[in-house]
Motif scaffolding. Structure first.
Motif, PDB file in Angstrom:
ATOM      1  N   THR A 297      38.151  43.137  12.066  1.00 50.56           N
ATOM      2  CA  THR A 297      39.128  43.385  13.127  1.00 50.56           C
ATOM      3  C   THR A 297      40.532  42.910  12.765  1.00 50.56           C
ATOM      4  O   THR A 297      41.523  43.443  13.267  1.00 50.56           O
ATOM      5  CB  THR A 297      38.687  42.682  14.423  1.00 50.56           C
ATOM      6  OG1 THR A 297      38.478  41.289  14.157  1.00 50.56           O
ATOM      7  CG2 THR A 297      37.390  43.288  14.947  1.00 50.56           C
ATOM      8  N   GLU A 298      40.639  41.917  11.887  1.00 51.19           N
ATOM      9  CA  GLU A 298      41.949  41.394  11.509  1.00 51.19           C
ATOM     10  C   GLU A 298      42.632  42.263  10.446  1.00 51.19           C
ATOM     11  O   GLU A 298      43.845  42.176  10.255  1.00 51.19           O
ATOM     12  CB  GLU A 298      41.810  39.962  10.988  1.00 51.19           C
ATOM     13  CG  GLU A 298      41.355  38.963  12.041  1.00 51.19           C
ATOM     14  CD  GLU A 298      42.343  38.882  13.200  1.00 51.19           C
ATOM     15  OE1 GLU A 298      43.559  38.809  12.936  1.00 51.19           O
ATOM     16  OE2 GLU A 298      41.892  38.891  14.361  1.00 51.19           O
ATOM     17  N   LYS A 301      45.514  44.693  11.537  1.00 52.47           N
ATOM     18  CA  LYS A 301      46.806  44.041  11.762  1.00 52.47           C
ATOM     19  C   LYS A 301      47.520  43.809  10.431  1.00 52.47           C
ATOM     20  O   LYS A 301      48.727  44.013  10.315  1.00 52.47           O
ATOM     21  CB  LYS A 301      46.592  42.716  12.484  1.00 52.47           C
ATOM     22  CG  LYS A 301      46.000  42.844  13.875  1.00 52.47           C
ATOM     23  CD  LYS A 301      45.792  41.480  14.505  1.00 52.47           C
ATOM     24  CE  LYS A 301      45.148  41.597  15.874  1.00 52.47           C
ATOM     25  NZ  LYS A 301      44.885  40.256  16.466  1.00 52.47           N
ATOM     26  N   LYS A 302      46.744  43.385   9.440  1.00 53.47           N
ATOM     27  CA  LYS A 302      47.333  43.131   8.124  1.00 53.47           C
ATOM     28  C   LYS A 302      47.846  44.426   7.510  1.00 53.47           C
ATOM     29  O   LYS A 302      48.931  44.474   6.920  1.00 53.47           O
ATOM     30  CB  LYS A 302      46.292  42.486   7.220  1.00 53.47           C
ATOM     31  CG  LYS A 302      46.838  41.995   5.893  1.00 53.47           C
ATOM     32  CD  LYS A 302      45.782  41.208   5.128  1.00 53.47           C
ATOM     33  CE  LYS A 302      46.371  40.619   3.847  1.00 53.47           C
ATOM     34  NZ  LYS A 302      45.378  39.820   3.092  1.00 53.47           N
TER      35      LYS A 302
END
Length: 387
Positions: A297-298, A301-302
């Protein structure tokens, strides 16, 4: 040992890393080894191999010895019953070698086995299967007659168009990007002819295998990505070497008249010029939208931060790998495939399924910090670092 995979590298560090990762996955249930030969790369290919894959045999040549000699050096160090000559700008599926070895074991008088190759956009590469490029067959290729009358047998021999892309069968010539054969046969033939620096070496080896009474096969039941052209810039040097390669093959295997030789020389020059022109990067629309298939999930964003555009996230823990109606949108879309959660086979199948839909694809190889891909076979690939 059942299989030795020999990878000859020259200045394609990131594609090599992707290739080795895919081969490792494909050898998990096979008694096999990987032999990487580096032809004096000026990038950090060797440093990457030593750091990332210290257990893999790495042979460092002090000069760029060319495709034939580089591979011959690798095979000389191989121990497998079978060898697979594999380009560094390829990606194999997890079941590629299992399927190809089973097929090879079932054949009598086996020569070389090649597979279905696609480019970075999932499009079939016709050089996956070819006929003997006799002067006439080469002429039909250079004049584009195979495109005008693809079903006419006389004009369809260069790309073995008698055999469907999705049907396995005997063919004359296979491409050096993927060639599987018994190591003993390779050694008996003396391997690739080192008098040819590159470009007709695979044609020559395939032809010599046929002359030994063996059969070469195109095997369609596994697909391999060949980003194609990553090790070669199609410039004036390319033109010169391509001409030399074709001249080498004709002088070695065919007797032709002086007049015909002159015609062929002009034709080869024209054909190699066209190949050089096609190899130049073409202007293209940059992706305006990105779709990430992952379970991290991160990561979305990255990716949004790195790509400076919004990245839509599809969680593979809860969703299937499908594309919505966005395909009908004319906005250029790039699909990002996280190899931590999407297998190499799934990546390949996904690209094949959605080819020619206005999409581009990049893979995030497992345990790496870069995206990698190529939109088509006429351009060099792209690497995006996400550190």
């Amino acid at each position: 040992m059942q299989l030795s995979v020999v990878i000859l590298n020259y200045n394609v560090r990131y594609f090599l890393e992707l290739c080795v990762l895919s081969v490792q996955s494909a050898l998990e249930n096979i008694d096999g080894e990987i032999v990487v030969v580096d032809n004096n790369s000026s990038d950090d290919s060797c440093a990457m191999m030593q750091k990332r894959f210290p257990e893999i045999k790495l042979i460092r040549n002090k000069d760029n010895l060319g495709f034939p000699k580089g591979n011959n050096i690798g095979v000389a160090q191989a121990k497998g019953k079978y060898i697979c000559i594999l380009n560094p700008d390829t990606v194999v599926a997890e079941d590629t070698f299992t399927k190809v070895l089973a097929f090879a074991e079932s054949q009598k008088k086996l020569g070389i086995v090649g597979v279905k190759l696609v480019d970075g956009g999932g499009n079939f590469l016709p050089e996956s299967k070819r006929g003997i490029p006799t002067p006439f067959v080469a002429f039909t290729k250079m004049m584009g007659l195979y495109k005008i009358r693809p079903k006419f047998e006389l004009f369809g021999k260069y790309y073995a168009q008698h055999l469907s892309d999705d049907k396995s069968g005997k063919v004359d010539i296979l491409v050096g990007a993927f060639m599987l054969m018994e190591r003993r046969l390779y050694q008996d033939l003396g391997g690739f002819d080192e008098n040819c620096f590159m470009y007709s070496d695979d044609i020559d080896l395939s032809y010599r295998v046929l002359k030994e009474g063996k059969s070469n096969y195109y095997f369609h039941e596994t697909t391999v990505i060949h980003y194609k052209g990553e090790s070669t810039i199609k410039d004036g040097i390319y033109m010169k070497r391509f001409q030399e390669a074709m001249n080498f093959f004709y002088k070695k295997h065919f007797k032709v008249s002086a007049i015909f030789s002159m015609v062929m020389k002009i034709g080869i020059g024209f054909f190699s010029f066209i190949k050089m022109f096609r190899g130049q990067p073409k202007s293209k629309k940059e992706p305006q939208s990105f779709i990430l298939y992952s379970s991290n999930t991160e990561l979305a964003k990255k990716m949004t931060s790195v790509l400076q555009k919004k990245v839509s996230f599809h969680d593979l823990n809860t969703e299937k790998m499908v594309i919505s109606c966005l395909i009908s949108d004319k906005t250029p879309i790039e699909i990002l495939l996280d190899n931590h959660f999407v297998s190499f086979k799934e990546c390949i199948d996904f690209m094949e399924s959605f080819k020619n839909r206005g999409l581009s694809f990049k893979i995030l190889p497992k345990s790496t910090a870069f995206l990698i891909g190529s939109d088509n076979s006429n351009e060099r690939g792209t690497v995006v670092k996400i550190e």
